[in-house]
Design a protein around this motif. Sequence first.
Motif, mmCIF file in Angstrom:
data_model
loop_
_atom_site.group_PDB
_atom_site.id
_atom_site.type_symbol
_atom_site.label_atom_id
_atom_site.label_comp_id
_atom_site.label_asym_id
_atom_site.label_seq_id
_atom_site.Cartn_x
_atom_site.Cartn_y
_atom_site.Cartn_z
ATOM 1 N N ASP A 1 -63.288 48.738 -76.143
ATOM 2 C CA ASP A 1 -62.803 49.221 -77.432
ATOM 3 C C ASP A 1 -61.428 48.671 -77.761
ATOM 4 O OD1 ASP A 1 -61.219 50.557 -75.633
ATOM 5 O OD2 ASP A 1 -61.883 52.564 -76.206
ATOM 6 N N GLU A 2 -60.920 47.803 -76.901
ATOM 7 C CA GLU A 2 -59.566 47.280 -77.104
ATOM 8 C C GLU A 2 -59.470 45.881 -76.514
ATOM 9 O OE1 GLU A 2 -55.064 49.134 -76.769
ATOM 10 O OE2 GLU A 2 -56.536 49.580 -75.198
ATOM 11 N N VAL A 3 -58.834 44.979 -77.236
ATOM 12 C CA VAL A 3 -58.642 43.616 -76.754
ATOM 13 C C VAL A 3 -57.240 43.155 -77.159
ATOM 14 C CG1 VAL A 3 -59.690 42.634 -78.828
ATOM 15 C CG2 VAL A 3 -59.563 41.273 -76.746
ATOM 16 N N HIS A 4 -56.585 42.468 -76.248
ATOM 17 C CA HIS A 4 -55.229 41.964 -76.486
ATOM 18 C C HIS A 4 -55.276 40.445 -76.602
ATOM 19 C CE1 HIS A 4 -52.956 45.733 -75.609
ATOM 20 N NE2 HIS A 4 -54.063 46.005 -74.928
ATOM 21 N N VAL A 5 -54.681 39.924 -77.648
ATOM 22 C CA VAL A 5 -54.616 38.479 -77.877
ATOM 23 C C VAL A 5 -53.145 38.085 -77.934
ATOM 24 C CG1 VAL A 5 -55.200 36.573 -79.410
ATOM 25 C CG2 VAL A 5 -56.774 38.501 -79.158
ATOM 26 N N ARG A 6 -52.777 37.131 -77.093
ATOM 27 C CA ARG A 6 -51.396 36.651 -77.067
ATOM 28 C C ARG A 6 -51.385 35.130 -77.167
ATOM 29 N NH1 ARG A 6 -47.717 34.885 -73.051
ATOM 30 N NH2 ARG A 6 -45.526 35.316 -73.597
ATOM 31 N N VAL A 7 -50.653 34.619 -78.156
ATOM 32 C CA VAL A 7 -50.492 33.180 -78.340
ATOM 33 C C VAL A 7 -48.998 32.899 -78.340
ATOM 34 C CG1 VAL A 7 -50.902 31.192 -79.824
ATOM 35 C CG2 VAL A 7 -52.613 33.011 -79.674
ATOM 36 N N ALA A 8 -48.539 32.180 -77.327
ATOM 37 C CA ALA A 8 -47.110 31.905 -77.175
ATOM 38 C C ALA A 8 -46.891 30.406 -77.133
ATOM 39 C CB ALA A 8 -46.579 32.550 -75.894
ATOM 40 N N SER A 9 -46.072 29.906 -78.031
ATOM 41 C CA SER A 9 -45.769 28.481 -78.105
ATOM 42 C C SER A 9 -44.402 28.220 -77.486
ATOM 43 C CB SER A 9 -45.794 28.017 -79.565
ATOM 44 O OG SER A 9 -45.464 26.653 -79.660
ATOM 45 N N GLY A 10 -44.388 27.353 -76.458
ATOM 46 C CA GLY A 10 -43.139 26.990 -75.804
ATOM 47 C C GLY A 10 -42.739 25.565 -76.123
ATOM 48 N N GLU A 11 -41.890 25.019 -75.277
ATOM 49 C CA GLU A 11 -41.409 23.658 -75.525
ATOM 50 C C GLU A 11 -42.446 22.607 -75.128
ATOM 51 O OE1 GLU A 11 -37.757 23.154 -73.491
ATOM 52 O OE2 GLU A 11 -36.638 24.579 -74.736
ATOM 53 N N GLU A 12 -43.310 22.919 -74.163
ATOM 54 C CA GLU A 12 -44.250 21.925 -73.667
ATOM 55 C C GLU A 12 -45.711 22.307 -73.884
ATOM 56 O OE1 GLU A 12 -43.397 21.275 -69.601
ATOM 57 O OE2 GLU A 12 -41.451 20.326 -69.961
ATOM 58 N N GLU B 1 -49.587 28.838 -74.766
ATOM 59 C CA GLU B 1 -50.358 29.705 -73.879
ATOM 60 C C GLU B 1 -51.206 30.652 -74.717
ATOM 61 O OE1 GLU B 1 -48.003 31.737 -71.040
ATOM 62 O OE2 GLU B 1 -47.215 29.915 -70.105
ATOM 63 N N VAL B 2 -52.483 30.708 -74.364
ATOM 64 C CA VAL B 2 -53.428 31.598 -75.043
ATOM 65 C C VAL B 2 -54.001 32.545 -73.996
ATOM 66 C CG1 VAL B 2 -55.587 31.754 -76.331
ATOM 67 C CG2 VAL B 2 -53.997 29.871 -76.788
ATOM 68 N N LEU C 1 -57.903 25.992 -68.214
ATOM 69 C CA LEU C 1 -58.448 27.267 -68.683
ATOM 70 C C LEU C 1 -59.006 28.045 -67.508
ATOM 71 C CD1 LEU C 1 -60.390 28.020 -71.880
ATOM 72 C CD2 LEU C 1 -61.417 28.711 -69.721
ATOM 73 N N ARG C 2 -58.726 29.345 -67.511
ATOM 74 C CA ARG C 2 -59.217 30.233 -66.468
ATOM 75 C C ARG C 2 -59.873 31.433 -67.140
ATOM 76 N NH1 ARG C 2 -57.109 34.731 -64.692
ATOM 77 N NH2 ARG C 2 -55.135 34.264 -65.726
ATOM 78 N N ALA C 3 -61.051 31.797 -66.634
ATOM 79 C CA ALA C 3 -61.766 32.940 -67.185
ATOM 80 C C ALA C 3 -62.407 33.720 -66.053
ATOM 81 C CB ALA C 3 -62.833 32.476 -68.175
ATOM 82 N N ALA D 1 -57.610 32.820 -70.139
ATOM 83 C CA ALA D 1 -56.233 32.327 -70.244
ATOM 84 C C ALA D 1 -56.258 30.807 -70.263
ATOM 85 C CB ALA D 1 -55.393 32.830 -69.069
ATOM 86 N N ALA D 2 -55.480 30.213 -71.193
ATOM 87 C CA ALA D 2 -55.442 28.759 -71.323
ATOM 88 C C ALA D 2 -54.026 28.308 -71.592
ATOM 89 C CB ALA D 2 -56.366 28.306 -72.454
#
Length: 379
Positions: free
Chosen positions: A306-317, A320-321, A357-359, A370-371
């Motif tokens: 009933d819950e899902v977390h999505v994180r997209v973080a853009s760094g210098e290189e 990350e998803v 990518l890891r699942a 995670a990618a």
Amino acid sequence: MDRSMQPYDGFVGEARGLWWGSAGLVLVVVGTSVVVAGADQVGRLIVAAALVLTQVCALKWQVRSPVVVLAVNAVTGLAVWALLPAVSLTGALLAAQVVLCVLSATRPRRVSVWALAVMCLAAPLAFGAGGPAGGTVYLLAVLLAWTAGQWRRAQQVRTLAETRRAVMEERARIAREVHDVVAHTLSVMVIQAGAADDVFTRQPAQARQALQAIETGARSALGELRLLLRAFHGDAEQNEVAERREAGPWLARLDELADSVRATGLTVHMCCEGSTAGLSAAVDLAAYRIVQEALTNTLRHAAGADEVHVRVASGEECVEVRVSDNGRTRHGSWPAAGAGRGLVGMKERARLVGCSLRAGPLPGGGFEVAARLPLEDAS
């Protein structure tokens, strides 16, 4: 069926292992029977042993010439049985039965049926030597060998049909994507080039902007076409080419994607860190599709989520998803590596852009994808 895709092809790479396995089986079973049956008949034992070795050597060509090898092994098997009647006819013709299985799997049914009929002609000999039990065992052994080959052939045909269908679907998708990339990008480039030519002398700054737009569009199109060529050469059978629409980058549409998932009743927590404006079209779409596929798999496979977390973080290189849910994955519902389209499709897409990518399931429950995608797609 395409003649370039025949069940025979699936056995060429297995020929060496098949030979070693069948040769070992014949040597152990028939060779032992011959030694035991001919212990007190040295002359016949030597000839029978030579015939068994001939069978073993002939098995090396059972994939390429099964009809010839079947004939050789049937004749030599009958000769072994004639020399040493104590060896059952079923055992003496074991090598022929192995070849019958291979022939049934690699040749048309009309050919294998004739071979089956020829092998059954020896049934009266088995009945005469071993009675009803001996004849029945022989017929069952021959029919089992032929049936096993038919089952193997059906597997190969089904696999080839699925592969052919996937290839045709991929080609159709590639054709559509090529049209979109080339037609759209070149049309824009022509317009920009015409505008730059019109103002080149009077407004050089505006002409420079048009040239920069042409360069940006060309770089984006080249990246997309590079992925298309990789897919066309078979490096990614489930690749979907990166595309850039006028609506903007794909990652900018994550909120729209989350809203469509929320409409199903699933709570989606979206967290975007950093700017993704400078991403190439290929990496941008790859990240978006990974999030999309992960959310789709959560809806389809995560029981009770009933819950899902999505994180997209853009760094210098890299970007990350990370997508994680709190569901209970039903046993066998998530496709394993090498099967299905969900996780395999994400991994293939990630590989195309040089992404890791890891699942897998989380220790406390739930599932996570995670990618890490580089800022520039891999060349």
